[in-house]
Design a protein around this motif. Sequence first.
Motif, PDB file in Angstrom:
ATOM      1  N   ILE A  10     -40.780  35.086  32.690  1.00 53.77           N
ATOM      2  CA  ILE A  10     -41.777  34.102  32.281  1.00 53.77           C
ATOM      3  C   ILE A  10     -41.049  33.069  31.418  1.00 53.77           C
ATOM      4  O   ILE A  10     -40.386  33.436  30.447  1.00 53.77           O
ATOM      5  CB  ILE A  10     -42.913  34.793  31.508  1.00 53.77           C
ATOM      6  N   LEU A  11     -41.181  31.801  31.757  1.00 55.64           N
ATOM      7  CA  LEU A  11     -40.391  30.744  31.127  1.00 55.64           C
ATOM      8  C   LEU A  11     -41.254  29.783  30.318  1.00 55.64           C
ATOM      9  O   LEU A  11     -42.410  29.543  30.653  1.00 55.64           O
ATOM     10  CB  LEU A  11     -39.650  29.954  32.205  1.00 55.64           C
ATOM     11  N   LEU A  12     -40.631  29.224  29.278  1.00 55.42           N
ATOM     12  CA  LEU A  12     -41.246  28.151  28.488  1.00 55.42           C
ATOM     13  C   LEU A  12     -40.129  27.267  27.966  1.00 55.42           C
ATOM     14  O   LEU A  12     -39.094  27.767  27.509  1.00 55.42           O
ATOM     15  CB  LEU A  12     -42.043  28.719  27.301  1.00 55.42           C
ATOM     16  N   GLU A  13     -40.323  25.966  28.037  1.00 54.09           N
ATOM     17  CA  GLU A  13     -39.416  25.008  27.404  1.00 54.09           C
ATOM     18  C   GLU A  13     -40.165  24.343  26.271  1.00 54.09           C
ATOM     19  O   GLU A  13     -41.316  23.922  26.447  1.00 54.09           O
ATOM     20  CB  GLU A  13     -38.944  23.939  28.396  1.00 54.09           C
ATOM     21  N   ILE A  14     -39.505  24.270  25.120  1.00 56.02           N
ATOM     22  CA  ILE A  14     -40.090  23.587  23.960  1.00 56.02           C
ATOM     23  C   ILE A  14     -39.078  22.586  23.423  1.00 56.02           C
ATOM     24  O   ILE A  14     -37.886  22.674  23.716  1.00 56.02           O
ATOM     25  CB  ILE A  14     -40.507  24.582  22.850  1.00 56.02           C
ATOM     26  N   GLN A  15     -39.564  21.669  22.634  1.00 58.10           N
ATOM     27  CA  GLN A  15     -38.694  20.710  21.966  1.00 58.10           C
ATOM     28  C   GLN A  15     -38.313  21.261  20.595  1.00 58.10           C
ATOM     29  O   GLN A  15     -38.995  22.119  20.045  1.00 58.10           O
ATOM     30  CB  GLN A  15     -39.412  19.362  21.809  1.00 58.10           C
ATOM     31  N   ALA A  16     -37.224  20.777  20.059  1.00 56.16           N
ATOM     32  CA  ALA A  16     -36.773  21.182  18.728  1.00 56.16           C
ATOM     33  C   ALA A  16     -37.627  20.449  17.699  1.00 56.16           C
ATOM     34  O   ALA A  16     -37.209  19.466  17.093  1.00 56.16           O
ATOM     35  CB  ALA A  16     -35.294  20.870  18.543  1.00 56.16           C
ATOM     36  N   ASP A  17     -38.847  20.934  17.525  1.00 59.69           N
ATOM     37  CA  ASP A  17     -39.817  20.304  16.645  1.00 59.69           C
ATOM     38  C   ASP A  17     -40.634  21.410  15.973  1.00 59.69           C
ATOM     39  O   ASP A  17     -41.061  22.350  16.647  1.00 59.69           O
ATOM     40  CB  ASP A  17     -40.727  19.409  17.498  1.00 59.69           C
ATOM     41  N   PRO A  18     -40.876  21.308  14.665  1.00 57.84           N
ATOM     42  CA  PRO A  18     -41.638  22.362  13.981  1.00 57.84           C
ATOM     43  C   PRO A  18     -43.010  22.624  14.600  1.00 57.84           C
ATOM     44  O   PRO A  18     -43.500  23.754  14.573  1.00 57.84           O
ATOM     45  CB  PRO A  18     -41.777  21.839  12.549  1.00 57.84           C
ATOM     46  N   GLY A  19     -43.627  21.604  15.178  1.00 58.42           N
ATOM     47  CA  GLY A  19     -44.933  21.777  15.794  1.00 58.42           C
ATOM     48  C   GLY A  19     -44.905  22.681  17.015  1.00 58.42           C
ATOM     49  O   GLY A  19     -45.943  23.181  17.448  1.00 58.42           O
ATOM     50  N   GLU A  20     -43.737  22.918  17.577  1.00 59.58           N
ATOM     51  CA  GLU A  20     -43.603  23.753  18.761  1.00 59.58           C
ATOM     52  C   GLU A  20     -43.558  25.252  18.451  1.00 59.58           C
ATOM     53  O   GLU A  20     -43.723  26.068  19.347  1.00 59.58           O
ATOM     54  CB  GLU A  20     -42.343  23.368  19.534  1.00 59.58           C
ATOM     55  N   LEU A  21     -43.355  25.606  17.192  1.00 56.22           N
ATOM     56  CA  LEU A  21     -43.286  27.030  16.838  1.00 56.22           C
ATOM     57  C   LEU A  21     -44.580  27.761  17.159  1.00 56.22           C
ATOM     58  O   LEU A  21     -44.559  28.874  17.683  1.00 56.22           O
ATOM     59  CB  LEU A  21     -42.910  27.203  15.368  1.00 56.22           C
ATOM     60  N   ARG A  22     -45.707  27.146  16.871  1.00 55.51           N
ATOM     61  CA  ARG A  22     -47.005  27.767  17.157  1.00 55.51           C
ATOM     62  C   ARG A  22     -47.184  27.955  18.658  1.00 55.51           C
ATOM     63  O   ARG A  22     -47.639  28.996  19.118  1.00 55.51           O
ATOM     64  CB  ARG A  22     -48.140  26.907  16.584  1.00 55.51           C
ATOM     65  N   ARG A  23     -46.800  26.947  19.428  1.00 53.32           N
ATOM     66  CA  ARG A  23     -46.922  27.050  20.887  1.00 53.32           C
ATOM     67  C   ARG A  23     -46.046  28.178  21.424  1.00 53.32           C
ATOM     68  O   ARG A  23     -46.462  28.946  22.300  1.00 53.32           O
ATOM     69  CB  ARG A  23     -46.559  25.722  21.548  1.00 53.32           C
ATOM     70  N   ALA A  24     -44.837  28.313  20.887  1.00 45.32           N
ATOM     71  CA  ALA A  24     -43.941  29.387  21.323  1.00 45.32           C
ATOM     72  C   ALA A  24     -44.524  30.759  20.971  1.00 45.32           C
ATOM     73  O   ALA A  24     -44.475  31.685  21.785  1.00 45.32           O
ATOM     74  CB  ALA A  24     -42.565  29.207  20.698  1.00 45.32           C
ATOM     75  N   SER A  25     -45.085  30.900  19.781  1.00 43.01           N
ATOM     76  CA  SER A  25     -45.699  32.172  19.373  1.00 43.01           C
ATOM     77  C   SER A  25     -46.893  32.517  20.256  1.00 43.01           C
ATOM     78  O   SER A  25     -47.070  33.674  20.663  1.00 43.01           O
ATOM     79  CB  SER A  25     -46.143  32.125  17.912  1.00 43.01           C
ATOM     80  N   THR A  26     -47.716  31.526  20.554  1.00 35.07           N
ATOM     81  CA  THR A  26     -48.887  31.748  21.407  1.00 35.07           C
ATOM     82  C   THR A  26     -48.442  32.176  22.801  1.00 35.07           C
ATOM     83  O   THR A  26     -48.992  33.120  23.383  1.00 35.07           O
ATOM     84  CB  THR A  26     -49.746  30.469  21.468  1.00 35.07           C
ATOM     85  N   TRP A  27     -47.451  31.505  23.339  1.00 36.26           N
ATOM     86  CA  TRP A  27     -46.886  31.864  24.646  1.00 36.26           C
ATOM     87  C   TRP A  27     -46.369  33.299  24.634  1.00 36.26           C
ATOM     88  O   TRP A  27     -46.655  34.076  25.554  1.00 36.26           O
ATOM     89  CB  TRP A  27     -45.767  30.877  24.985  1.00 36.26           C
ATOM     90  N   LEU A  28     -45.610  33.652  23.600  1.00 38.80           N
ATOM     91  CA  LEU A  28     -45.041  34.996  23.503  1.00 38.80           C
ATOM     92  C   LEU A  28     -46.135  36.055  23.449  1.00 38.80           C
ATOM     93  O   LEU A  28     -46.076  37.056  24.162  1.00 38.80           O
ATOM     94  CB  LEU A  28     -44.137  35.093  22.272  1.00 38.80           C
ATOM     95  N   ARG A  29     -47.143  35.838  22.618  1.00 38.49           N
ATOM     96  CA  ARG A  29     -48.246  36.807  22.492  1.00 38.49           C
ATOM     97  C   ARG A  29     -48.989  36.964  23.821  1.00 38.49           C
ATOM     98  O   ARG A  29     -49.277  38.078  24.261  1.00 38.49           O
ATOM     99  CB  ARG A  29     -49.222  36.370  21.405  1.00 38.49           C
ATOM    100  N   LYS A  30     -49.315  35.848  24.446  1.00 34.46           N
ATOM    101  CA  LYS A  30     -50.066  35.883  25.701  1.00 34.46           C
ATOM    102  C   LYS A  30     -49.316  36.657  26.779  1.00 34.46           C
ATOM    103  O   LYS A  30     -49.865  37.556  27.430  1.00 34.46           O
ATOM    104  CB  LYS A  30     -50.355  34.460  26.183  1.00 34.46           C
TER     105      LYS A  30
END
Length: 150
Positions: A10-30
Amino acid sequence: MAAPPPPAAILLEIQADPGELRRASTWLRKHGEGLAVPGEPMDRLEICLNEVLANLLEHGGAPVARQPIRLRLEAITPGAGAGVRLVVCDGGRPFDPLVVSDKPLPATLGEASPGGLGLRLLRAYTDAMDYRVLENGNELRLEMHWSPRS
């Protein structure tokens, strides 16, 4: 009858931005839930993900900001148990956390200073950690293992 193939990564690309941490955590949990990762290993993995991403943002500089950070989550079967692997790929300067020594723990509160304990946390919370230099950056693999429920 042959065993079923493992689920695809399962893949996700994020930008190096503090606002992306929440999105990464949500993706990981889901997706961790979808892979049946139990609560305690999931909690440890999320803490490790946030530590790795925070360090990339703080220390990665311009090389990390130039390209997306790629995350990959996959089920694994270590030995007779179950597990999950989180792979973090970034475009930053090489940094091998496997060869860096842990910062000494302070003996007193007066000796304590913020930061510098992230590698100790990663080593304590993961069951396996691997690193390699890629042609265009770094790859860090973090694994959590557990015994399947009977």
